[in-house]
Design a protein around this motif. Structure first.
Motif, PDB file in Angstrom:
ATOM      1  N   LYS A   7       0.848  -1.199   0.000  1.00 14.67           N
ATOM      2  CA  LYS A   7       0.000   0.000   0.000  1.00 14.67           C
ATOM      3  C   LYS A   7       0.880   1.244   0.000  1.00 14.67           C
ATOM      4  N   PHE A   8       0.342   2.299  -0.580  1.00 18.28           N
ATOM      5  CA  PHE A   8       1.033   3.587  -0.638  1.00 18.28           C
ATOM      6  C   PHE A   8       0.044   4.684  -0.284  1.00 18.28           C
ATOM      7  N   VAL A   9       0.337   5.443   0.773  1.00 15.85           N
ATOM      8  CA  VAL A   9      -0.526   6.558   1.187  1.00 15.85           C
ATOM      9  C   VAL A   9       0.321   7.824   1.297  1.00 15.85           C
ATOM     10  N   THR A  10      -0.266   8.942   0.904  1.00 12.68           N
ATOM     11  CA  THR A  10       0.505  10.176   0.830  1.00 12.68           C
ATOM     12  C   THR A  10      -0.398  11.399   0.947  1.00 12.68           C
ATOM     13  N   ASP A  11       0.187  12.516   1.368  1.00 10.11           N
ATOM     14  CA  ASP A  11      -0.560  13.769   1.342  1.00 10.11           C
ATOM     15  C   ASP A  11      -0.022  14.676   0.238  1.00 10.11           C
ATOM     16  N   ILE A  12       0.713  14.085  -0.705  1.00  7.03           N
ATOM     17  CA  ILE A  12       1.261  14.840  -1.828  1.00  7.03           C
ATOM     18  C   ILE A  12       0.812  14.137  -3.101  1.00  7.03           C
ATOM     19  N   LYS A  13      -0.153  14.689  -3.793  1.00  8.77           N
ATOM     20  CA  LYS A  13      -0.704  14.035  -4.977  1.00  8.77           C
ATOM     21  C   LYS A  13       0.391  13.837  -6.021  1.00  8.77           C
ATOM     22  N   PRO A  14       0.668  12.592  -6.411  1.00 10.83           N
ATOM     23  CA  PRO A  14       1.714  12.341  -7.413  1.00 10.83           C
ATOM     24  C   PRO A  14       1.336  12.904  -8.784  1.00 10.83           C
ATOM     25  N   ASP A  15       2.333  13.107  -9.622  1.00 12.11           N
ATOM     26  CA  ASP A  15       2.061  13.523 -11.002  1.00 12.11           C
ATOM     27  C   ASP A  15       1.222  12.459 -11.702  1.00 12.11           C
ATOM     28  N   ALA A  16       1.521  11.191 -11.393  1.00 12.05           N
ATOM     29  CA  ALA A  16       0.818  10.063 -12.014  1.00 12.05           C
ATOM     30  C   ALA A  16      -0.333   9.575 -11.130  1.00 12.05           C
ATOM     31  N   ASP A  17      -1.061  10.520 -10.535  1.00  7.17           N
ATOM     32  CA  ASP A  17      -2.139  10.157  -9.620  1.00  7.17           C
ATOM     33  C   ASP A  17      -3.151   9.201 -10.262  1.00  7.17           C
ATOM     34  N   SER A  18      -3.508   9.446 -11.512  1.00  5.63           N
ATOM     35  CA  SER A  18      -4.501   8.590 -12.182  1.00  5.63           C
ATOM     36  C   SER A  18      -4.008   7.164 -12.345  1.00  5.63           C
ATOM     37  N   GLU A  19      -2.704   7.014 -12.517  1.00 11.98           N
ATOM     38  CA  GLU A  19      -2.126   5.657 -12.625  1.00 11.98           C
ATOM     39  C   GLU A  19      -2.137   4.964 -11.265  1.00 11.98           C
ATOM     40  N   PHE A  20      -1.762   5.678 -10.224  1.00 10.58           N
ATOM     41  CA  PHE A  20      -1.788   5.104  -8.873  1.00 10.58           C
ATOM     42  C   PHE A  20      -3.220   4.761  -8.453  1.00 10.58           C
ATOM     43  N   ALA A  21      -4.170   5.577  -8.886  1.00  8.02           N
ATOM     44  CA  ALA A  21      -5.569   5.380  -8.491  1.00  8.02           C
ATOM     45  C   ALA A  21      -6.127   4.040  -8.964  1.00  8.02           C
ATOM     46  N   LYS A  22      -5.470   3.431  -9.928  1.00 12.03           N
ATOM     47  CA  LYS A  22      -5.907   2.118 -10.425  1.00 12.03           C
ATOM     48  C   LYS A  22      -5.735   1.033  -9.367  1.00 12.03           C
ATOM     49  N   PHE A  23      -4.870   1.304  -8.380  1.00 12.95           N
ATOM     50  CA  PHE A  23      -4.632   0.322  -7.316  1.00 12.95           C
ATOM     51  C   PHE A  23      -5.650   0.555  -6.195  1.00 12.95           C
ATOM     52  N   GLU A  24      -6.904   0.318  -6.509  1.00  8.74           N
ATOM     53  CA  GLU A  24      -7.986   0.584  -5.580  1.00  8.74           C
ATOM     54  C   GLU A  24      -7.828  -0.229  -4.299  1.00  8.74           C
TER      55      GLU A  24
END
Length: 305
Positions: free
Chosen positions: A244-261
């Motif tokens: 799991k990866f949690v952060t308070d800094i939205k990555p540039d590739a947020d949409s790609e990370f969001a696939k890991f629901e």
């Protein structure tokens, strides 16, 4: 002296009142620029400023050249990578930060993210507990030490690695020092990042490093976006469905990370220092540092010596 508070993301009203009181009590004038939407507004406001208080605002060579009177810029917060410190040094402009003022706020957010993560992002299913888990803290500065303090209350085993912090200091906090970064990732169930974005650290949190984590590992980033190698972490999360990866800094590739629901979460914007207490503490500390600089030449918090 004229002190400009230039904040695209403004201070809380109580913080502004506290800053204004400190600056005016020392006989200086306050100018306020909030929620500006164009760099030209900032350049115009800087023209007659002797000093500036900023937050995460970008202070580049254009801004530093905008005033012939500018002597000091204080970042109300710890990170100052949004300021061109080297150019400021060439111009003889002092750049300072306010270390430690936001530390507890960031540390508390770490545990807000962690409880959310171990409980499956509150999906109604059975989760796990933090008690007994091994927490690794990467960099044992002001935030890292507050994270360790809170972790003790959760009953966690706490480990830390910091290349610049003596082992004795880490041990004195009841924390087990690691020999290197790799050992920290291999040992711990959870790793919380508190490193600055430097030449050495940028993209250092990569496929190989995070891949050393145990099954079910959690990576927490409340430090800087730039320390994450986003393509490599995406690749790893695709292969390691236990991480799991949690952060308070939205990555540039947020949409790609969001696939890991169910295995990834980012706050809408950076929130580590977003408490009224931290906001006020950092702002007033910045004001006091400016007053000390003009009164006695005090530069103890200078970051571009």
């Amino acid at each position: 002296m004229k002190v400009l508070i230039a904040t695209e993301k403004p201070f809380a009203a109580t913080a502004v009142e506290g800053i204004k009181a400190e600056i005016e009590a020392a006989g200086h004038e306050i100018v306020l620029l909030e929620k500006y939407t164009d760099k030209i507004q900032l350049l115009d406001a800087v023209k007659n400023a002797d000093a500036m208080i900023v937050r995460s605002d970008k202070i580049d060579s254009d801004v530093l050249d905008a005033s012939d009177k500018l002597k000091i810029v204080v970042r109300a917060g710890a990170g100052y990578d949004s300021i061109d410190t080297e150019y400021a040094k060439k111009k003889g402009i002092v750049i300072e930060n306010t270390p430690g003022q936001n530390a507890n706020a960031v540390a508390e957010l770490v545990f807000g993210l962690l409880v959310f993560a171990v409980r499956g992002f509150y999906n109604g299913k059975s989760g796990t507990e933090l008690k007994g888990k091994k927490l690794g803290i990467l960099a044992f500065g002001n935030v890292g030490r507050n994270v360790a303090r809170i972790a003790a209350g959760f009953g966690m085993e706490v480990y830390a690695y910091d290349a610049y912090c003596p082992k004795e200091v880490i041990e004195s906090a009841g924390v087990k020092p690691m020999e290197n970064q790799e050992e920290l990732f291999c040992t711990c169930d959870i790793v919380s990042l508190h490193i600055p974005a430097t030449h050495e650290t940028k993209e250092s949190i990569n496929y190989a490093m995070v891949g050393k984590m145990k099954k079910g590992g959690i990576l927490v980033n409340t430090a800087r976006k730039e320390v994450i190698n986003e393509p490599e972490l995406i690749k790893l999360l695709a292969e390691r469905t236990d991480l799991k990866f949690v952060t308070d800094i939205k990555p540039d590739a947020d949409s790609e990370f969001a696939k890991f629901e169910g295995r990834y979460f980012s706050t809408p914007k950076k929130m580590g220092a977003q408490t009224s207490e931290a906001n006020t503490n950092a702002g007033i500390a910045a004001a006091k540092q400016i007053n000390s600089f003009f009164a006695t030449g005090d530069t103890r918090f200078q970051v571009n010596k």
